[in-house]
Enzyme design. Sequence first.
Site, PDB file in Angstrom:
ATOM      1  N   GLN A 180      -6.860  -1.237   9.932  1.00 58.69           N
ATOM      2  CA  GLN A 180      -6.129  -0.034  10.353  1.00 58.69           C
ATOM      3  C   GLN A 180      -6.297   0.269  11.836  1.00 58.69           C
ATOM      4  O   GLN A 180      -5.551   1.072  12.394  1.00 58.69           O
ATOM      5  CB  GLN A 180      -6.614   1.171   9.541  1.00 58.69           C
ATOM      6  CG  GLN A 180      -6.249   1.125   8.074  1.00 58.69           C
ATOM      7  CD  GLN A 180      -4.768   1.324   7.817  1.00 58.69           C
ATOM      8  OE1 GLN A 180      -4.064   1.950   8.608  1.00 58.69           O
ATOM      9  NE2 GLN A 180      -4.278   0.797   6.709  1.00 58.69           N
ATOM     10  N   HIS A 202       0.843  -6.979   9.784  1.00 55.74           N
ATOM     11  CA  HIS A 202       1.879  -6.047   9.327  1.00 55.74           C
ATOM     12  C   HIS A 202       1.489  -4.586   9.525  1.00 55.74           C
ATOM     13  O   HIS A 202       2.300  -3.684   9.285  1.00 55.74           O
ATOM     14  CB  HIS A 202       2.251  -6.321   7.867  1.00 55.74           C
ATOM     15  CG  HIS A 202       1.282  -5.827   6.854  1.00 55.74           C
ATOM     16  ND1 HIS A 202       1.513  -4.702   6.094  1.00 55.74           N
ATOM     17  CD2 HIS A 202       0.074  -6.300   6.452  1.00 55.74           C
ATOM     18  CE1 HIS A 202       0.503  -4.508   5.268  1.00 55.74           C
ATOM     19  NE2 HIS A 202      -0.399  -5.458   5.467  1.00 55.74           N
ATOM     20  N   CYS A 326      -2.834   7.456  -9.289  1.00 50.73           N
ATOM     21  CA  CYS A 326      -2.040   7.647 -10.507  1.00 50.73           C
ATOM     22  C   CYS A 326      -0.724   6.890 -10.451  1.00 50.73           C
ATOM     23  O   CYS A 326      -0.170   6.507 -11.477  1.00 50.73           O
ATOM     24  CB  CYS A 326      -1.776   9.132 -10.759  1.00 50.73           C
ATOM     25  SG  CYS A 326      -0.938   9.985  -9.421  1.00 50.73           S
TER      26      CYS A 326
END
Length: 392
Positions: A180, A202, A326
């Site tokens: 990052q 990317h 989730c």
Amino acid sequence: MGKYIYMDNSATTPVKQEVLDEMLPYFNIKYGNPSSIYSLGSQSKNAVEISREKIAKVLNAKTKEIFFTAGGSESDNWALKGVAFANKDKGNHIITSKIEHHGILHTCEYLKKQGFDITYLDVDEYGLIDLDQLKEAITDKTILISIMFANNEIGTIQPIEEVSRIAKEKGVYFHTDAVQAVGHIEIDVNELNIDLLSMSAHKFYGPKGIGALYIRQGVKIDPLISGGAQEGNRRAGTENLPSIVGMAKAIELAYENLNENNARLIKLRDKLIDKILKNIDYVRLNGHPINRLPGNVNVCFEFIEGESLLLSLDMEGIAASSGSACTSGSLEPSHVLLAIGLPHEIAHGSLRLSLGDFNTEEEVDFVVEKLIEIVARLRAMSPLYEKIKEGK
């Protein structure tokens, strides 16, 4: 639907046109195998080495210390497994943190099954590790410390210089998952005393499926893939030529105007944070308020589910992500948010908005406007929120 607003740049970025233009000839014109001795192959080999040199220059590394991989997860796997197995005669202890990317955490789980001892450092409410805890965790069996440069979810930047100094004083290798950070933060591997560093193209407007691992000269590490002499006999397989060239171009572009680009991003980021906190109640900013990635915004909204929020934003043409797992079929919220002390019910209402080179102030205003509407609508369906409003 009108214009699509992309605010998930921490997940991936589009390939910039200049990068694509640089890559195209290597698909069907300069397509030679770099291992071939004829001119077409030599031309390809030269392109690989020039690309390696460009990446090394940005990190202030030696050209021969850059090894191409298929991306960040592969680089993380190689760093941990390669060092662990090559140095098991010295020790079997590895130190990492509880908020690492799964590329690190799952590799550590694998190594634990192979007889290695793993220590997971705690983090504070901002996601920062405790340097004293790190010092105390080191034993005479410690062979590697792996701490990410900046967190992919909450954006917190770790005190990498201090971590590397502690590792160096103890004679322990230091690896950082900088997936990052590379392309977004100035990184000098010598100034920071980094032994191994993972990166992925990317994340800074390069192609997917290509990354690199910086390995300081002299680090004892096992090869990743056997079978050929590529990458200094450490990672066999014909090089991904177009992507290697694209990665080099992307990293060049990223650092050409880094300070100017970051100043613009920080301004947008802070405006987005400020407007969300001022216009929506029961919301919390996650991550360090200052020492965070330029484009990272991570917030939790109480009384709503992150998945519902994401789907509602998508219907408005806005791409974002949630710290909650989730959406991938798990009922468990983000391990990062739990590690910084959030209870499950709040962690489930998380939202990550990650800004990039193509985002604008107008987009920030539009996203906040839609967030206010969506949060209000979703909370209107929450019995708990209604009780809170009524003071019960």
